[in-house]
Design an enzyme around this catalytic site. Structure first.
Site, mmCIF file in Angstrom:
data_model
loop_
_atom_site.group_PDB
_atom_site.id
_atom_site.type_symbol
_atom_site.label_atom_id
_atom_site.label_comp_id
_atom_site.label_asym_id
_atom_site.label_seq_id
_atom_site.Cartn_x
_atom_site.Cartn_y
_atom_site.Cartn_z
ATOM 1 N N GLU A 103 -10.992 -0.924 -7.907
ATOM 2 C CA GLU A 103 -12.270 -1.617 -8.089
ATOM 3 C C GLU A 103 -12.506 -2.691 -7.041
ATOM 4 O O GLU A 103 -13.609 -3.228 -6.934
ATOM 5 C CB GLU A 103 -12.314 -2.263 -9.479
ATOM 6 C CG GLU A 103 -12.221 -1.263 -10.612
ATOM 7 C CD GLU A 103 -11.834 -1.939 -11.917
ATOM 8 O OE1 GLU A 103 -12.654 -1.945 -12.833
ATOM 9 O OE2 GLU A 103 -10.706 -2.453 -12.011
ATOM 10 N N ILE A 157 0.875 -1.179 0.000
ATOM 11 C CA ILE A 157 0.000 0.000 0.000
ATOM 12 C C ILE A 157 0.912 1.228 0.000
ATOM 13 O O ILE A 157 1.645 1.481 0.960
ATOM 14 C CB ILE A 157 -0.929 -0.025 1.230
ATOM 15 C CG1 ILE A 157 -1.863 -1.246 1.161
ATOM 16 C CG2 ILE A 157 -1.734 1.268 1.317
ATOM 17 C CD1 ILE A 157 -2.727 -1.342 -0.088
#
Lengths: 733, 198
Positions: free
Chosen positions: A699, A623
């Site tokens: 998504e 991340i």
């Protein structure tokens, strides 16, 4: 290790109103365009009375099918599959309700709008064929599109007899799930400001892929791609709806060329529902065959949708569970008098995950098994086809950590078992799998005399956080604080490699695509800078053969200089280089994962289902910016939940009209509909995918969220709602 | 340009005039500046409006059909206020009129004589952001940013109205502003942070 986290660098411009989106541009002599759209869904324009509109003050021009600005070509590339290929105002034929039939251009917004209202169109109307429901029984196999895997049947093994495999299974269930059309409804309507100079077009037009937008416009306008300059630094949401080029931008560009004046076209909210794309309705039937112990023996997945863009079979079913017999197929309903369908956040993945993760819940119930246990018994270790290993898969950890954080053990096994006064309380879970990947792309990194460095790529930031991730990655690669990095994106003149990276921010691949190229370009730029230090006239390091760069400083020959000082001393505007990322290692398959856990409260008397808790545990590689990544996941989850909670494009079968084409009747979640989501990231960098180790997350939250909600509603009430959205009427019936 | 004058001592008292009335009043001391015809097109009527925008006196000669939203965006180049739906359904165009939040797309500019309008551009003091703006940055209360000006203006107002007492209250009173990116929980956090600072 503390996870990197940084405020969005574009946030200040956005909270002060300084950020200029497409429609915020105003050019000298600019005229305003207003679209007129058809009030029938099928037929032809017989006549148009333009007299009153022409006589209205300030009207400059009115384009109609009989008098349209010139288009020289058609959309190319993926847009030819996923966008409207018929040019605006092509002829008098009407193929859907809300099709553009005129463009009024006037000196002011009000003059254009009011003149548009004065146009009287006479139609020869025919009964439309606009009902997806009616068309389903006539669905056909889609034509194959070269290079696109969508719509192609998948069989494992190749000679599978799926009916026999199902019949031979100890337990079988078959269920059908229906999802209505959905509309992107990004807050910024499609808008474009176009101006021509010396045969070159400059267009301010919000897009997810500036280079693709330039390519598509160049094809339509019959000019070189290099003669179209797309400027799009701020995009007010895309979600797939701004991946390709739509009529408003085409008309703005073509009209500006005809008139020799800058033209602005802003699409009205109602018009967005029809003149730009949407997610097609889909109907999916799953048949599962399993052993009593939960091991899947057969999966049959048959889909019907309006278009190829929404192919849940290809997108979903091969990527979730291991089964020896699989048969996936799709049919489409071509020729409907409906607006054009396109891709929308997690196309195919969202619809597919809803159906698959609901039918798995139903199978778990049938088997009397915990839904997580059923999933673990069918855990997929390698791809269905080709048996490629996954690069880095920690979905099992997502389930384990998620169940613990959420309190899954408190779920009532029997539906309807848990109540709180007049509220029935239920828990549901679902898996999210999203293919990960990246395209090779080219980034330019350059040092400047003021001590800053630029990092540029023709990608886009429609709210994803790309501005910030580019700055952070550039900072890491150059050993500089992020506030000395000047990222550049949203401009077709910036570098790109020219393959699928032209589509910019699509497929949750932008971060994985751009960040490794930043590392490569930074290395090249540092080499150029060192060479400059050793050779340039005026450099204090000139002649040194041991020049080294670290954290913004160059050393060599016993001397040291910052790059800002160096470039100032040598009188150089910038020293930089381009770098292109390496091709993807294809020995492995790549995907991101999440486990969603949802709690709902359903009112016993009103049937109102309320979201009360949501936990998601995400395995998406490294991340890079925890702050913006969190927003991507919370926003993605809500986008997916919205399909279950409220969203539904309602087409009137008899007229083809979308009866709720506005933001009051097309229900989107508002603040009061939501709760604070508990988002937890696992940190397992996927260094096989790229050196930055980041996979896509844009998504991922959307995938599976609706199923978690629907499964929670079932756990609360005992009712299976297989047609979205899950509105109170369906729970009271 | 339709904008005629600003910052030059024009009376802030509101007045609405048709072009005919403007001519009749042209010589009076009440109205030292009669409305001129718009530079390019000639609407049937022109309305002159004197109002205050972000602390500055403005006098506009307007087509009476002009909404406050379009007056800000097209006449005053204050494009921070966004047009998301133009129907009062999304909240992106929220501004303050005399301290109250209004949807500028549903408000005719001609009716605002003498009123004080504040837009998102009017919140910061120089480089110093308003506490709500700072909190939106710190809490990541935005993604694409298009609804953000409206969210910020609503947040400023609801804190002043005393409607930021609990999370549930914040969510309720922020529900006129749609955020399709789904930054709601970060927006709630930002409102709470700003309220604590206030």
């Amino acid at each position: 290790m503390a996870r990197p986290s940084m405020d969005r660098i574009d946030a200040r411009a956005k909270v002060t109103g300084a950020a200029r989106y497409s429609a915020d541009h105003k050019l000298p002599g600019m005229v305003h365009g207003h679209l007129v759209t058809s009030t029938i869904a099928r037929g032809r324009v017989v006549s148009m009375d333009l007299d009153a509109a022409r006589a209205a003050g300030g009207v400059v021009e009115i384009y109609t099918p009989d008098h349209r600005p010139a288009f020289q070509g058609a959309l190319t590339g993926l847009a030819a599959v996923f966008a409207e290929t018929r040019p605006p105002l092509a002829d008098r034929e009407v193929h859907y309700h809300g099709q553009i039939v005129a463009l009024v251009l006037a000196e002011t917004v009000e003059q254009a709008r009011d003149a548009a209202a004065l146009i009287r169109v006479t139609y020869e109307a025919q009964p439309p064929n606009s009902s997806f429901e009616d068309a389903k029984e006539h669905a056909v196999s889609p034509p194959s599109v070269p290079g696109l895997p969508l719509g192609v049947p998948i069989k494992e093994p190749e000679n599978v007899d799926i009916k026999a495999a199902l019949a031979a299974s100890e337990v079988t269930i078959e269920r059908t799930y229906e999802i209505p059309p959905r509309h992107h409804s990004m807050m910024e309507p499609h808008a474009a400001v176009a101006v021509w100079q010396d045969g070159r077009l400059t267009i301010y037009s919000g897009t997810q892929g500036p280079a693709a937008h330039a390519m598509e416009l160049s094809g339509v306008l019959g000019v070189e791609q290099a003669d179209v300059h797309v400027i799009s630094p701020y995009v007010g949401g895309g979600f797939g709806g701004k991946a390709f080029t739509w009529a408003p931008a085409m008309l703005a560009a073509a009209a500006a060329r005809e008139l020799g004046r800058p033209v602005k076209v802003v699409t009205g909210r109602e018009q967005l529902f029809t003149v730009t794309g949407h997610r097609a309705a889909s109907s999916q039937t799953f048949a599962l065959g399993a052993r009593r112990d939960g091991r899947l023996n057969a999966i049959e997945h048959a889909t019907i949708s309006q278009s190829l863009g929404e192919d849940p079979g290809y997108r979903t079913t091969p990527k979730y569970y291991a089964a020896p017999n699989v048969h996936i197929s799709m049919k489409i309903t071509p020729g409907l008098d409906l607006p054009t369908a396109t891709i929308m956040r997690a196309p195919g993945d969202e619809s597919g995950s809803f159906a698959l993760e609901c039918v798995m819940d139903e199978l778990a119930e049938e088997l009397g098994m915990d839904p997580i246990e059923l999933r673990m018994r069918n855990y997929l270790e390698s791809t269905l086809k080709g048996k490629l290993p996954y690069s880095s898969k920690h979905l099992d950890e997502c389930y384990r950590v998620g169940a613990e954080r959420f309190g899954w053990s408190r779920r009532g096994e029997r539906p309807g078992a848990v109540t709180d006064g007049e509220w029935q309380v239920g828990m549901g879970m679902a898996t999210a799998v999203l293919d990960a990947g990246r395209a090779p792309t080219t980034v330019r990194v350059a040092f400047r005399p003021n001590g800053t460095a630029t990092v540029g790529n023709a990608t886009s930031d429609a709210g994803t956080g790309m501005w910030t991730v580019m700055a952070m990655t550039g900072a890491r690669a150059l050993g500089l604080p992020a506030d000395r990095i000047r990222p550049a994106l949203g401009d077709s003149a910036l570098p790109f490699a020219g393959s699928s990276d032209i589509y910019g921010a699509v497929g949750s691949a932008a971060t994985a695509t751009v960040t490794p190229a930043i590392l490569t370009a930074a290395r090249e730029a540092i080499a150029k800078l060192a060479e400059h230090a050793a050779t340039a006239e005026g450099s204090p390091l000139r002649g040194a053969d041991d020049v080294r760069y670290a954290e913004g400083r160059l050393t060599g020959g016993g001397k040291a200089v910052t790059f800002g000082e160096l470039l100032t001393l040598t009188g150089t505007a910038e020293v930089g280089a381009q770098g292109t990322s390496a091709d993807l290692d294809t020995t492995h398959a790549y995907a991101s994962y999440a486990a969603h856990f949802c709690e709902v409260r359903v009112n016993r008397w009103t049937g109102e289902p309320l979201l009360s808790r949501f936990t998601t545990v995400v395995d998406a590689g490294a991340i890079l910016n925890a702050k913006t990544a969190r927003g991507q996941i919370t926003g993605g989850v809500l986008f997916g939940l919205a399909a279950a909670m409220c969203e539904e494009g309602r087409v009137e079968g008899a007229t083809g009209r979308i009866s709720n084409a506005n933001l009051a009747d097309y229900l989107l979640p508002v603040n009061a509909d939501t709760v604070e989501f508990d988002v937890h990231f696992l940190d397992h960098p996927d260094t096989r995918l790229s050196p930055t180790g980041a996979r896509g997350i844009g998504e991922l939250g959307t995938v599976g969220a609706a199923a978690a909600f629907a499964n929670a509603v079932h756990n609360a009430t005992g009712r299976r709602v297989r047609t979205l959205p899950i509105t109170p009427d369906k729970l009271l019936a | 340009m339709e904008e005629q004058s600003q910052d030059d001592g024009v009376s802030r008292r509101g007045f609405l005039l048709t072009s005919a009335a403007a001519a009749a009043l042209a010589a009076t001391a009440e109205n030292p500046r009669p409305a001129a015809a718009a530079a390019t097109a000639a609407p049937a009527e022109v309305v002159e409006v004197a109002l205050e925008v972000n602390g500055k006196a403005r006098t506009l000669a307007l087509d009476p059909r002009v909404t406050l939203l379009d007056a800000l965006r097209e006449r005053l180049d204050l494009t921070g206020t966004k047009k998301g739906c133009d129907r009062g359904q999304c909240g992106a165009c929220t501004v303050h009129v005399d301290g109250r939040r209004v949807l500028s797309c549903l408000t005719l500019a001609a009716g605002l004589g003498g009123k004080a309008v504040t837009t998102v551009e009017g919140l910061a003091e120089g480089d110093r952001l308003h506490p709500v703006q700072r909190a939106f940055v710190a809490c990541d209360g935005l993604q694409c940013g298009f609804c953000t000006p409206g969210q910020v203006m609503s947040a400023v107002a609801l804190i002043e109205e005393g409607h930021a007492g609990s999370e549930a209250e914040i969510r309720e009173y922020m529900s006129g502003n749609i955020c399709r990116c789904g930054a709601y929980q970060q927006i709630v956090q930002a409102v709470r942070m700003a309220k604590e600072e206030a």
